[in-house]
Design a protein around this motif. Structure first.
Motif, PDB file in Angstrom:
ATOM      1  N   ARG A  50       0.831  -1.203   0.000  1.00  0.00           N
ATOM      2  CA  ARG A  50       0.000   0.000   0.000  1.00  0.00           C
ATOM      3  C   ARG A  50       0.865   1.253   0.000  1.00  0.00           C
ATOM      4  NH1 ARG A  50      -5.220  -1.203   0.666  1.00  0.00           N
ATOM      5  NH2 ARG A  50      -5.752  -3.245   1.541  1.00  0.00           N
ATOM      6  N   ARG A 163     -10.484  -6.353  -5.015  1.00  0.00           N
ATOM      7  CA  ARG A 163     -10.871  -6.675  -3.639  1.00  0.00           C
ATOM      8  C   ARG A 163     -10.757  -8.164  -3.364  1.00  0.00           C
ATOM      9  NH1 ARG A 163     -10.763  -3.925   0.734  1.00  0.00           N
ATOM     10  NH2 ARG A 163     -12.485  -2.484   0.455  1.00  0.00           N
ATOM     11  N   GLU A 166      -7.205  -9.032  -2.653  1.00  0.00           N
ATOM     12  CA  GLU A 166      -6.817  -8.659  -1.294  1.00  0.00           C
ATOM     13  C   GLU A 166      -7.305  -9.697  -0.293  1.00  0.00           C
ATOM     14  OE1 GLU A 166      -6.836  -4.344  -0.009  1.00  0.00           O
ATOM     15  OE2 GLU A 166      -8.230  -4.271  -1.688  1.00  0.00           O
ATOM     16  N   VAL A 167      -8.557 -10.076  -0.417  1.00  0.00           N
ATOM     17  CA  VAL A 167      -9.137 -11.057   0.503  1.00  0.00           C
ATOM     18  C   VAL A 167      -8.427 -12.399   0.371  1.00  0.00           C
ATOM     19  CG1 VAL A 167     -11.217 -12.378   1.064  1.00  0.00           C
ATOM     20  CG2 VAL A 167     -11.386  -9.921   0.589  1.00  0.00           C
ATOM     21  N   ILE A 180     -10.040 -10.149   8.672  1.00  0.00           N
ATOM     22  CA  ILE A 180     -10.075  -9.548   7.334  1.00  0.00           C
ATOM     23  C   ILE A 180     -11.137  -8.465   7.277  1.00  0.00           C
ATOM     24  CG2 ILE A 180     -10.543  -9.995   4.894  1.00  0.00           C
ATOM     25  CD1 ILE A 180      -9.425 -12.823   5.340  1.00  0.00           C
ATOM     26  N   ARG A 183      -9.841  -5.442   9.058  1.00  0.00           N
ATOM     27  CA  ARG A 183      -8.732  -4.809   8.341  1.00  0.00           C
ATOM     28  C   ARG A 183      -9.206  -4.037   7.122  1.00  0.00           C
ATOM     29  NH1 ARG A 183      -2.856  -7.491   7.577  1.00  0.00           N
ATOM     30  NH2 ARG A 183      -1.919  -5.923   6.226  1.00  0.00           N
ATOM     31  N   LEU A 184     -10.189  -4.590   6.413  1.00  0.00           N
ATOM     32  CA  LEU A 184     -10.674  -3.965   5.176  1.00  0.00           C
ATOM     33  C   LEU A 184     -11.911  -3.088   5.405  1.00  0.00           C
ATOM     34  CD1 LEU A 184     -10.270  -6.936   2.655  1.00  0.00           C
ATOM     35  CD2 LEU A 184      -8.665  -5.087   3.164  1.00  0.00           C
ATOM     36  N   HIS A 185     -12.392  -3.039   6.672  1.00  0.00           N
ATOM     37  CA  HIS A 185     -13.546  -2.212   7.028  1.00  0.00           C
ATOM     38  C   HIS A 185     -14.793  -2.614   6.242  1.00  0.00           C
ATOM     39  CE1 HIS A 185     -10.665   0.261   9.208  1.00  0.00           C
ATOM     40  NE2 HIS A 185      -9.970   0.425   8.104  1.00  0.00           N
ATOM     41  N   VAL A 191     -17.046 -10.460   3.474  1.00  0.00           N
ATOM     42  CA  VAL A 191     -15.820 -11.249   3.357  1.00  0.00           C
ATOM     43  C   VAL A 191     -16.152 -12.675   2.935  1.00  0.00           C
ATOM     44  CG1 VAL A 191     -13.824 -12.198   4.573  1.00  0.00           C
ATOM     45  CG2 VAL A 191     -14.569  -9.863   5.043  1.00  0.00           C
TER      46      VAL A 191
END
Length: 224
Positions: A50, A163, A166-167, A180, A183-185, A191
């Motif tokens: 990031r 996305r 990322e997951v 998760i 972390r990803l809000h 998820v």
């Protein structure tokens, strides 16, 4: 094809470089070697995917040298986002892996060159010069990998959304659904939906299969 004007002997400024590698010693060593040459200016270093994207967006480097294995947001996905947001930045992947899926993933993400970490500094500079001159470059020993890539079918991972990637990485690194989500809000239900889509697209049975797939394709490092 004419070379990039910033490489000419009368260049008004040095080549601005961002280095992104999970190994701090590698970053520091490469930064020191590049800084010994007046034509390079290292404008940022990081071991986080990031932060790599942030540095490129903020500093607009001429060149990003990245490794595919970084925590949180892996180098491949970071490069994909850099390619989208910083199209003027040339990108070279400096990797330990000579596996076809890793090489293909880097170029699919928008990389212009792929060099193995076991190469000499002179070889790396050759690769940098090539990609800065609007050409593509791979280490000579990887030529067979490119031929195999053309002969093989489509990589199913390319069907994953940003996305979902990322997951997938976070699951493969051992994070729980709750972790998760935090972390990803996003919600745990979201998820879970991403997880089902990932497994379906990759034709995998569960998280254990996903972890093996991630290790094989370079989505996560062996020590992640």
């Amino acid at each position: 094809m004419q070379g990039n004007p910033i490489l000419s002997h009368g260049a008004a400024r040095p080549v601005r470089v961002v280095l992104a590698d999970e190994q701090e010693l590698m970053r520091e060593g490469l930064a020191a070697l590049l800084s010994q040459q007046d034509r390079f200016e290292v404008v940022g270093t990081t071991g986080d995917g990031r932060d790599c994207l942030r540095l490129c967006v903020d500093r607009k480097p001429d060149l990003l040298v990245f490794n595919e294995n970084m925590p949180g947001l892996n180098g491949i996905e970071a490069a994909r986002r850099v390619a989208s947001r910083c199209p003027q930045t040339r990108m070279l992947c400096l990797s330990e892996s000579a596996d076809r899926p890793c090489v293909r993933a880097a170029f699919d993400a928008g990389a212009h060159g792929y060099v193995l970490k076991r190469c000499t500094f002179a070889n790396l500079v050759d690769g940098i010069d090539s990609v800065l001159s609007s050409r593509y470059h791979v280490s000579p020993e990887l030529a067979h990998v490119l031929v195999e890539a053309f002969c093989q079918g489509h990589d199913p991972a390319s069907a994953l959304t940003p996305r979902e990637k990322e997951v997938a990485q976070l699951y493969a690194e051992g994070h729980s659904t709750r972790q998760i989500a935090e972390r990803l809000h996003i919600s745990m239900k979201t998820v879970g939906t991403h997880r089902e889509h990932i497994l379906a697209k990759l034709e995998l049975e569960g998280i254990a299969d996903l972890t093996r797939y991630a290790l094989r394709t370079g989505l996560i490092a062996l020590d992640a």
